[in-house]
Design an enzyme around this catalytic site. Structure first.
Site, PDB file in Angstrom:
ATOM      1  CD  GLU A 121      35.731  16.639   6.425  1.00 53.86           C
ATOM      2  OE1 GLU A 121      36.090  17.770   6.828  1.00 53.86           O
ATOM      3  OE2 GLU A 121      36.025  16.208   5.286  1.00 53.86           O
ATOM      4  CG  ASP A 163      -1.794   1.220   1.337  1.00 46.54           C
ATOM      5  OD1 ASP A 163      -1.766   2.049   0.408  1.00 46.54           O
ATOM      6  OD2 ASP A 163      -2.500   1.359   2.349  1.00 46.54           O
ATOM      7  CD  GLU A 193      35.000  13.917  -1.609  1.00 46.97           C
ATOM      8  OE1 GLU A 193      34.831  15.032  -1.055  1.00 46.97           O
ATOM      9  OE2 GLU A 193      35.995  13.641  -2.284  1.00 46.97           O
ATOM     10  NE  ARG A 247      39.371  20.826  -1.576  1.00 49.78           N
ATOM     11  CZ  ARG A 247      40.452  20.334  -2.158  1.00 49.78           C
ATOM     12  NH1 ARG A 247      41.388  21.159  -2.595  1.00 49.78           N
ATOM     13  NH2 ARG A 247      40.585  19.025  -2.327  1.00 49.78           N
ATOM     14  CD  GLU A 298      32.076  17.255   4.713  1.00 50.81           C
ATOM     15  OE1 GLU A 298      33.258  17.569   4.482  1.00 50.81           O
ATOM     16  OE2 GLU A 298      31.155  18.089   4.781  1.00 50.81           O
ATOM     17  CD  GLU A 330      34.793  13.385   3.186  1.00 53.28           C
ATOM     18  OE1 GLU A 330      34.480  14.555   3.511  1.00 53.28           O
ATOM     19  OE2 GLU A 330      35.602  13.126   2.284  1.00 53.28           O
ATOM     20  CD  GLU A 351      35.072  18.339  -4.908  1.00 46.60           C
ATOM     21  OE1 GLU A 351      34.874  18.106  -3.705  1.00 46.60           O
ATOM     22  OE2 GLU A 351      36.117  18.878  -5.333  1.00 46.60           O
ATOM     23  CG  HIS A 386      32.245  18.303  -1.386  1.00 52.36           C
ATOM     24  ND1 HIS A 386      33.399  18.441  -0.653  1.00 52.36           N
ATOM     25  CD2 HIS A 386      31.432  19.313  -1.009  1.00 52.36           C
ATOM     26  CE1 HIS A 386      33.297  19.495   0.133  1.00 52.36           C
ATOM     27  NE2 HIS A 386      32.112  20.037  -0.054  1.00 52.36           N
ATOM     28  NE  ARG A 391      34.122  22.680  -2.938  1.00 50.62           N
ATOM     29  CZ  ARG A 391      34.837  21.955  -2.084  1.00 50.62           C
ATOM     30  NH1 ARG A 391      35.361  20.801  -2.480  1.00 50.62           N
ATOM     31  NH2 ARG A 391      35.014  22.363  -0.841  1.00 50.62           N
TER      32      ARG A 391
END
Length: 441
Positions: A186, A52, A130, A313, A132, A193, A330, A242, A332
């Protein structure tokens, strides 16, 4: 019964499995499951199991509630943290409706559909996220935001008091078929991570969900609460997801060109151009809660400016240094509260739009954007990501490419959820308001 199903049933018997969990995902990205005795495994792998769906968020109305779970044989795994006697295994399932039709509200189907569009162009889409997360203390059986350790980036015990928890998570995921590449503490206290090897986006999305519920289950054994909330504690780094991604064609990395200036092919540049063009709309699924937008602010290593770079970054899209088969982008902005199926589907749809329409990105921004003034950013035409759930929802509703990729059923439910969340937050009286105004006014 096919030979593959017969072999799998023999493996289930050899593993001494007694119960099978049929796992699927709702629109919010929350794992749901129904447990069946092992005797029902054959039926789940062949005919499917009816359930259901009317009470599942974002699924279906009560008058059309019967839905079918079809187990994906490739997703079979024993849950290592469950008791060794009466073992429990799981399958990730696809959701179908009457007439053996894929259910349009199934996030896994939305991603599979977009992957099929990429396949028509000759591409396979690979992702490597990745995740965290925080490990907080539980008090009186309830989650808190009390730190369980005082570790910092890449710290060891005794500062990283949770390394044994990470160790058990890694061992459990490895037993479930993950290839773990790295685990570490981290930047923030109690933040961790664990990274696993990239693969096709559907398998990766399955593994994101698995990693999250495995982490929570194992943390609970240690009296801890694992939280994938984007910004659980003010004033420190939040948790991101990321996501590294690439396209391959004919078994070769389609993002690499040894003869180009940055080692990036036209395909890679067009893909980046598409991601940047649709970034504001992607934010709705990559950052799906009110809390998500408290992470996307300057100063805490989270992106908030729409740009790309091969070096720094602070950009939304970074191109790591690896070239050849390791060439990738990547992205982010996503946080681990997101539904990975919907997030990957939107990222791929945006990238494919860039490739189809040859959308070149602007010049890369190779300076720290956080250090630029508003005037400098305006001159460089660097825009910001949406600052709220309501704002990103408005961008999604105007983005035909992403709405087509997600399908009407999912888009309607995202709009409903966004409106309900925004209204609930707007009407709530927050402790911050009481602290600031109650005694003064």
């Amino acid at each position: 019964m096919s030979t593959d199903v017969s072999k799998l049933l023999k493996k289930i018997e050899a593993d001494d499995v007694k119960f099978v969990r049929l796992q699927f995902i709702d629109v919010l990205g929350m794992p749901k499951n129904a447990a069946v005795p092992v005797a029902q495994a054959e039926k789940s792998l062949t005919e499917g199991t009816w359930f259901d769906g009317s009470s599942i968020d974002g699924f279906t109305r009560i008058e059309e509630s019967d839905m079918l779970l079809k187990a994906d044989p490739a997703s079979y795994a024993v849950l290592p943290w469950r008791p060794s006697e009466g073992k429990v295994a799981r399958f990730v399932c696809d959701v179908y409706t009457y007439g053996n039709k894929p259910f349009e509200g199934d996030p896994r189907y939305a991603l599979k559909k977009t992957m099929a569009e990429a396949a028509k162009m000759g591409y396979t889409f690979n992702t490597g996220p990745e995740l965290e997360f925080f490990l907080f203390n539980r008090v009186d059986g309830k989650p808190t935001t009390q730190f369980s350790d005082t570790g910092a980036y890449f710290d060891l015990a005794p500062n990283d008091a949770s390394e044994n928890v990470r160790r058990e998570i890694v061992l459990s995921l490895t037993q479930m078929g993950f290839e773990i590449e790295m685990s570490h503490h981290e930047v923030a206290a109690s933040q961790h991570e664990i990274n696993f090897k990239y693969t096709d986006a559907v398998t990766t999305a399955d593994r994101v969900i698995t990693q999250k519920f495995a982490t929570k289950a194992i943390a609970l054994k240690y009296g801890l609460h694992a939280s994938f909330m984007a910004k659980p504690v003010a004033g420190i780094n939040g948790s991101g997801m990321h996501t590294h991604c690439s396209l391959s064609k004919g078994g070769k990395n389609a993002f690499f060109d040894a003869d180009s200036e940055k080692g990036l092919s036209q395909t890679a540049l067009y893909y980046i151009g598409g991601l940047l063009k649709h970034a504001k709309a992607i934010t709705r699924v990559a950052n799906p809660t009110i809390n998500s937008y408290k992470r996307l602010v300057p100063g805490y290593e989270a992106p908030c400016y729409i740009s790309w770079s091969t070096t720094n970054r602070s950009a939304l899209i970074r191109v790591p240094a690896a070239r050849g088969n390791g060439t990738r982008t990547e992205f982010r902005s996503p946080d681990p509260m997101c539904n990975p199926y919907l997030t990957f589907a939107c990222m791929l749809a945006a990238g494919l739009d860039g490739i189809k329409n040859k959308i070149m990105p602007p010049d890369s921004t190779d300076v720290n954007i956080y250090h630029l003034s508003d005037k400098e950013r305006k001159k460089m035409k660097i825009e910001m990501l949406p600052g709220s759930l309501a704002e990103s929802q408005a961008y999604l509703m105007k983005d035909n490419v992403l709405c087509d990729a997600l399908g009407g059923h999912i888009v309607e439910n995202l709009a409903r959820i966004s409106e309900a969340e925004t209204d609930a937050f707007r009407l709530a009286v927050h402790p911050w308001e009481l602290d600031r105004y109650l005694a003064t006014y």
